[in-house]
Design a protein around this motif. Sequence first.
Motif, PDB file in Angstrom:
ATOM      1  N   GLY A   1     -37.234  66.063  80.546  1.00 33.32           N
ATOM      2  CA  GLY A   1     -36.359  65.269  81.404  1.00 33.32           C
ATOM      3  C   GLY A   1     -36.519  65.642  82.861  1.00 33.32           C
ATOM      4  N   ALA A   2     -35.827  64.937  83.728  1.00 34.02           N
ATOM      5  CA  ALA A   2     -35.948  65.161  85.169  1.00 34.02           C
ATOM      6  C   ALA A   2     -35.553  66.578  85.549  1.00 34.02           C
ATOM      7  CB  ALA A   2     -35.092  64.143  85.926  1.00 34.02           C
ATOM      8  N   VAL A   3     -34.447  67.066  84.996  1.00 38.19           N
ATOM      9  CA  VAL A   3     -33.980  68.418  85.316  1.00 38.19           C
ATOM     10  C   VAL A   3     -34.708  69.460  84.484  1.00 38.19           C
ATOM     11  CG1 VAL A   3     -31.988  69.963  85.310  1.00 38.19           C
ATOM     12  CG2 VAL A   3     -31.727  67.610  86.094  1.00 38.19           C
ATOM     13  N   GLY A   4     -34.815  69.216  83.174  1.00 38.00           N
ATOM     14  CA  GLY A   4     -35.442  70.197  82.295  1.00 38.00           C
ATOM     15  C   GLY A   4     -36.863  70.527  82.685  1.00 38.00           C
ATOM     16  N   SER A   5     -37.638  69.527  83.083  1.00 35.80           N
ATOM     17  CA  SER A   5     -39.024  69.789  83.467  1.00 35.80           C
ATOM     18  C   SER A   5     -39.092  70.637  84.732  1.00 35.80           C
ATOM     19  CB  SER A   5     -39.773  68.470  83.660  1.00 35.80           C
ATOM     20  OG  SER A   5     -39.101  67.641  84.596  1.00 35.80           O
TER      21      SER A   5
ATOM     22  N   MET B   1     -31.437  64.041  92.561  1.00 39.00           N
ATOM     23  CA  MET B   1     -32.598  63.436  93.198  1.00 39.00           C
ATOM     24  C   MET B   1     -33.824  64.321  92.960  1.00 39.00           C
ATOM     25  SD  MET B   1     -32.068  60.508  94.663  1.00 39.00           S
ATOM     26  CE  MET B   1     -30.986  60.007  93.335  1.00 39.00           C
ATOM     27  N   GLY B   2     -34.948  63.925  93.529  1.00 43.69           N
ATOM     28  CA  GLY B   2     -36.209  64.604  93.268  1.00 43.69           C
ATOM     29  C   GLY B   2     -36.386  65.902  94.026  1.00 43.69           C
ATOM     30  N   ALA B   3     -37.612  66.393  94.007  1.00 43.80           N
ATOM     31  CA  ALA B   3     -37.938  67.654  94.660  1.00 43.80           C
ATOM     32  C   ALA B   3     -37.727  67.547  96.162  1.00 43.80           C
ATOM     33  CB  ALA B   3     -39.384  68.035  94.355  1.00 43.80           C
TER      34      ALA B   3
END
Length: 338
Positions: free
Chosen positions: A14-18, A156-158
């Motif tokens: 997922g977005a956070v898990g990865s 949100m993203g990095a």
Amino acid sequence: MTPPARVLVTGATGAVGSAVVRALDAAGHETHGVSRRGGRGARQHAWRIGQQEQPPGLRGPWSAVVHCAGDTRWNLPAERAEAANVGPLRALLAATGADTHFVHLSSSYVTGLRGGTASEAPEDYRNSYEWSKAATERLVHAERDSADIVRFPIVMGARADGFLDRYSGFFWLPSSMCSGAVPALVAEEKGVMDMVSTDDVADHVVRLLGGGPPAGRRLTVLGRGDRAQRVDATFDTVRDALNSWRTAHGVPPLDRLPYVAPEQWNRFYLPFAEEHLDRGQLTRITALRAYQGYLSVTEPFDVTDRVADTAPVLHRSIRLWAETHEASARRIPRPWGT
């Protein structure tokens, strides 16, 4: 926890898990990820927690478990939301030793309409997702004498480039603005829209594990708190990011949509408009109703760990969404009723 330590991360694709997996790997830990379908790499495993037996390669002992997995759909019936979020946590806790540092990722919105997680009544929460996540926090308290619970708002993203492994949730907004799916922004214009970066969450998890298990149940809340962007500023940032990309690609810019307060929209505008909307427009309006509660939060969260400004992160994330969803980002809004 001194690396290399053996760490299990659920929801690892997922977005956070990865992002958590990458941060733990960078810190020198032996990180294993699990998700429903598995992922690439020797340390990525498929495991439907609570529905399947624990695979032999994922049996303990673990130095730490970081539980990122969760079903964020807001429209599930209560029993399905419980099965999706509470059931897997219960199975994971049963399969984890009491001396394992357990980190449970939750949501800032888990306090629902009453400002806490004690209530078991679904009507005290905006939707079944919040209700089920509150139940997971209560379960952690009941089953663990020592654990970390981490709440955070919209992700949100990095920070460097806005990168996300998976675009979902909030990204209905740029898609809808480009397609003209909504005629107005149904929100409290001066509401609060708190956000964090995936980096903020991942780096926080690494710090928690580095400090070892807490003496009891420790709650941390990430976010901007009273420095979070207001809803109107958030939508302006999204539109500015889209228009900077659209201008660079020869696409006409988007106009600023009008604001309508949720009560005014639901009591006056929507009943009148429904007579003139086609089936597709009605479907989109119905789907977007679920977001009204989150666009109407006027009190900031009480954060324990304030993150750096996220407005630039939002801008970069929306720009990268446009780059990776070019067909959607190029659309010309179609006026309603035509």
